[in-house]
Design an enzyme around this catalytic site. Structure first.
Site, PDB file in Angstrom:
ATOM      1  N   ASP A  95      41.748 -49.939  -7.564  1.00  0.00           N
ATOM      2  CA  ASP A  95      40.720 -49.479  -8.507  1.00  0.00           C
ATOM      3  C   ASP A  95      39.415 -50.222  -8.257  1.00  0.00           C
ATOM      4  OD1 ASP A  95      39.540 -48.781 -11.331  1.00  0.00           O
ATOM      5  OD2 ASP A  95      41.408 -47.625 -11.209  1.00  0.00           O
ATOM      6  N   ARG A 120      26.812 -49.565 -19.520  1.00  0.00           N
ATOM      7  CA  ARG A 120      27.710 -50.334 -18.653  1.00  0.00           C
ATOM      8  C   ARG A 120      26.911 -50.892 -17.472  1.00  0.00           C
ATOM      9  NH1 ARG A 120      33.131 -49.275 -15.086  1.00  0.00           N
ATOM     10  NH2 ARG A 120      34.423 -50.807 -16.099  1.00  0.00           N
ATOM     11  N   ASP A 145      35.521 -41.692 -10.442  1.00  0.00           N
ATOM     12  CA  ASP A 145      35.206 -42.102 -11.814  1.00  0.00           C
ATOM     13  C   ASP A 145      33.749 -41.790 -12.162  1.00  0.00           C
ATOM     14  OD1 ASP A 145      35.641 -43.266 -14.274  1.00  0.00           O
ATOM     15  OD2 ASP A 145      36.271 -45.208 -13.473  1.00  0.00           O
ATOM     16  N   MET A 146      33.418 -41.811 -13.434  1.00  0.00           N
ATOM     17  CA  MET A 146      32.034 -41.586 -13.901  1.00  0.00           C
ATOM     18  C   MET A 146      31.933 -42.187 -15.306  1.00  0.00           C
ATOM     19  SD  MET A 146      29.768 -39.836 -15.780  1.00  0.00           S
ATOM     20  CE  MET A 146      30.178 -38.262 -16.459  1.00  0.00           C
ATOM     21  N   ASN A 147      31.158 -43.275 -15.427  1.00  0.00           N
ATOM     22  CA  ASN A 147      31.299 -44.098 -16.622  1.00  0.00           C
ATOM     23  C   ASN A 147      30.084 -44.218 -17.529  1.00  0.00           C
ATOM     24  OD1 ASN A 147      34.054 -45.085 -16.693  1.00  0.00           O
ATOM     25  ND2 ASN A 147      33.583 -45.896 -14.668  1.00  0.00           N
ATOM     26  N   CYS A 190      37.991 -38.726 -13.168  1.00  0.00           N
ATOM     27  CA  CYS A 190      38.096 -39.667 -14.275  1.00  0.00           C
ATOM     28  C   CYS A 190      36.693 -39.839 -14.820  1.00  0.00           C
ATOM     29  CB  CYS A 190      38.630 -40.988 -13.725  1.00  0.00           C
ATOM     30  SG  CYS A 190      38.612 -42.344 -14.903  1.00  0.00           S
ATOM     31  N   ASP A 218      41.565 -43.513 -20.971  1.00  0.00           N
ATOM     32  CA  ASP A 218      41.699 -44.948 -20.706  1.00  0.00           C
ATOM     33  C   ASP A 218      42.693 -45.578 -21.668  1.00  0.00           C
ATOM     34  OD1 ASP A 218      40.108 -45.241 -18.555  1.00  0.00           O
ATOM     35  OD2 ASP A 218      38.357 -45.996 -19.632  1.00  0.00           O
TER      36      ASP A 218
END
Ligand code: DGJ
Length: 729
Positions: free
Chosen positions: A366, A443, A478-480, A526, A548
């Site tokens: 990850d 973030r 992913d994309m946060n 994600c 999550d």
């Protein structure tokens, strides 16, 4: 043929599976909605449309007081010429006016289903599977042409819709609103159901009666979002899980959307869905075109189950694509909750080795393997291996994992850029931003401007280079964060409000190019868990990290809600450590395993810390899942007891030939002196006998469905129980 045109009465009759969807061209040229429901052999427009004169409903034709668009059920309504309800579209002309009036010009019906240029959509594998109707409408004065597309699938009660706008005139037009669909249903005796939530609490079921006025769900976040899913359903009075009429609406799109139900003064319901018009404008210069995303409309006369089964089959087999569409998904171990950013190659190999002993098939590395990423404040955009952690690079690590008999997978967050990154220092204008305004971080990161071709090309090149550099079999994409300061340095001022949609087009293009170049890589999307669990992304990546939140109790609601629309083969589900990192709740390894085995199974903890007993149990879980996964991932899924209604949850899986059955029952909190419980199964063959695998006990399929099985008395909180049955042959 699933679509026919009855010229005499100017009627389009779409017969999708066991449903009919009917439209009629009015004498005025407007397109009226006539019927949507159980399949009819034939229908007459005049049986359904009842023009009546109503006060304050204006008449476009002064000689006909009974005709007003305000009282007519319509297919793609405008605003400003007598209909006061929510319009499906709105266009601004160069004189500033926003009035257009689409009238029928021509139509065509053809076998199959054409692709939507640049957008994800459902598809056919052969032309016999569906027919497509294209109805061309025109606003004569401005030259605006709109083609309404309808595809009716032969096998499913599913009609897909989209609209294509073309500026065939000479003036500049601005599209202020361009929804994918609108439909007028003749009453308001519905409940509205939708899936809402937050990070770590995605897709909780919300349900309530329609009221006069408009109820809507939407996203203004630049992603489909954790908060609302691009899906709503209308349940007619009395409809429930297994009975009654349900109308489902799902948008194949991953950005800002709206879905709204308007109950008007005459108690009819207008349901519309599409790109959110909020902060959206699309410039249509002469000759230019705009294509809306696709909406998938499903009719069920067998309650929510019927609706879900249609979405599951359609999305699994005719929305998802690629090598893994029909292939068993591997059991994986992901190191995120085991190590977070703090790992070495040796530690990774230790976890992988422990996983291999349990029979796990794929190791996923990850976040934290690139740039100087020791926490989330840096390095997004710098996709080069961090040699401090992995001195011999990715290839070496992948080989060390592969030598243990497992495949190797890797995490990326390609759409983002850290202000503290070489990429940002080199290209400070590559993120979404508005000149002279501060750039809001979330973030510690900014969003790359995927409306720009060179940024998309850079992403394709960089991600591809890494994928080609080592034996990588899986990618977690992913994309946060969500979008702020939505503007692009590349777009002229009048096109700034196109940015969010252009971003989505860029993203789809990037995903298309990368997934096509690496057909043997399994991609899992994600977005901080399930923040972009939508049909748009599933077209490129056949599975999504569901949430999550890996707490087994929370997952009951999350997976149950997700199952309303999305197939089990799309849901990632992992066993994590206790106390759980999100909820701090402690549940047994048994229950965590039983919940996670109802999706694409995996682990997300430090396997090297397992006790001998835990190792033994996990080994059994992996072996059991391998036995069951074929029909867990690809069988029929039935919801039995809702976690939203009490302490119990149950669901089950049945193989396509009805010979294999897995029923799963969960109890959250124990109750004193609780009643004895039975669980009635669904979807079995009533004439077959089934043997329970653990006990050898034989039951009739009819008995299991109508009388049920006894559930063991729960001893303590957080209990789970799986029952496997095989047909006796
Ligand atoms: C959010 C994801 O949902 C997690 O699973 C993990 O990959 C982190 N991002 C890593 O930053």
């Amino acid at each position: 043929m699933t679509i026919r045109y009855e010229a005499e009465q100017k009627l389009f009759h779409l017969q999708a599976g066991e449903s009919s969807y009917v439209m009629h061209i009015l004498p005025s040229g407007h397109l009226a909605h006539v019927y949507w429901g159980s399949r009819l052999r034939h229908v007459k427009a005049e049986h359904r449309l009842r023009p009546v004169s109503r006060a304050f409903s204006p008449n476009p034709d002064p000689s006909d007081e009974s005709f007003s668009l305000d009282t007519t059920p319509l297919e793609y309504p405008a605003y400003g010429n007598s209909d006061f309800r929510q319009p499906a579209y709105q266009v601004q002309l160069s004189n500033g006016s926003t009035l257009t009036d689409l009238r029928y010009v021509s139509h065509s019906i053809r076998p199959g289903k054409p692709k939507l240029e640049g957008l994800p959509a459902t598809y056919v594998e052969s032309d016999e599977e569906a027919d497509t109707l294209e109805i061309r409408m025109e606003d004569k004065l401005s030259g605006l042409q709109v083609t309404l597309s309808y595809t009716a699938y032969a096998r499913w009660n599913a009609v897909t819709r989209s609209a294509r706008f073309v500026n065939a005139g000479e003036q500049k037009l601005r599209l202020l609103r361009a929804l994918s669909m609108s439909v007028d249903l003749e009453h308001d005796q519905f409940e509205l159901l939708h899936l809402s939530g937050a990070w770590a609490r995605e897709r909780y079921i919300e349900r309530g009666p329609l009221r006069s006025g408009t109820q809507s769900v939407e996203s203004r976040r630049g992603a489909s979002s954790h908060q609302h899913n691009p899906f709503v359903a209308l349940l007619a009075s009395g409809a429930d899980e297994d009975h009654g009429e349900v109308y489902g609406f799902s948008l194949v799109y991953s950005g800002n959307f709206t879905a709204s139900a308007e109950v008007d003064q005459f108690h009819t319901t207008r349901l519309s869905m599409g790109i959110n018009p909020f902060d959206f404008t699309w410039v249509l210069d002469p000759g230019e075109a705009f294509q809306t995303p696709e909406a998938v409309m499903v009719y069920s006369s067998t309650g929510l189950t019927g609706m879900s089964h249609t979405y599951h089959e359609l999305y699994r087999t005719r929305l998802c694509r690629g090598t893994f569409r029909d292939r068993s998904r591997p059991v994986l171990i992901n190191n995120w909750e085991a190590t977070y950013f703090n790992f070495t190659a040796d530690k990774i190999e230790e976890i992988a080795a422990a996983g291999a002993e349990l029979g796990i098939e794929l190791f996923v590395l990850d976040d934290g393997w690139f740039g100087k990423r020791d926490d989330d404040s840096t390095s997004l955009g710098d996709w080069t291996v961090d040699r401090r952690k992995l001195p011999h690079g990715l290839e070496d690590l992948a080989e060390r994992v592969t030598r243990r008999g497992m495949q190797f997978g890797l995490w990326f967050e390609p759409e983002m850029i850290s202000p503290d990154s070489d990429l940002y220092r080199e290209h400070p204008d590559w993120c979404l931003h508005v000149p002279d305004r501060p750039r809001t971080v979330a973030r510690h990161q900014l969003v790359l401007d995927l409306s720009r071709q060179e940024v998309c090309d850079y992403l394709v090149e960089t991600v591809s280079r890494v994928l080609a550099s080592a034996p990588i079999a899986y990618v977690k994409w992913d994309m946060n964060r969500h979008m702020t300061e939505v503007g692009s340095a590349r777009l002229e001022p009048r096109r700034q409000r196109e940015t969010a949609h252009r971003y989505m087009l860029g993203l789809y293009d990037v995903m298309e190019r990368i997934t096509a170049s690496f057909p043997n890589v399994l991609f899992e999307s994600c977005s901080g868990g399930g923040g972009r669990f939508d049909p748009g992304i599933l077209h490129y990546m056949p599975q999504t990290w569901t949430s999550d939140n890996t707490d087994a109790v929370s997952r009951l609601k999350i997976q149950y809600g997700t199952s309303l629309v999305y197939p089990v083969s799309a849901m990632g589900a992992h066993v994590s450590a206790v106390p759980n990192h999100q909820l701090h709740r402690t549940t047994s390894l048994q229950m965590r395993g039983d919940v996670a085995m109802s999706g694409n199974f995996g682990y997300e903890l430090d396997l090297t810390t397992f006790s001998t007993e835990e190792r033994e149990l996990a080994k059994r879980q992996v072996a059991d899942y391998k036995e069951l996964r074929e029909f867990v991932q690809y069988g029929r899924f039935y919801r039995l007891i809702s976690p939203f209604e009490g302490q119990d949850t149950a669901w089950m899986f049945v193989s396509p030939d009805q010979s294999e059955v897995l029923a799963c029952s969960f109890r959250v909190l124990a109750e004193p002196n609780a009643p004895l419980q039975r669980l009635r199964l669904k979807g079995l063959n009533p004439s077959l006998d089934y043997r329970e695998v653990d006990t050898g006990e034989v039951y009739g399929g009819d008995e299991l469905m109508h009388a049920g099985i006894s559930l063991p008395r729960a001893k303590g909180d957080f209990q789970s129980c799986l029952f496997s049955f095989r047909a006796v042959v």
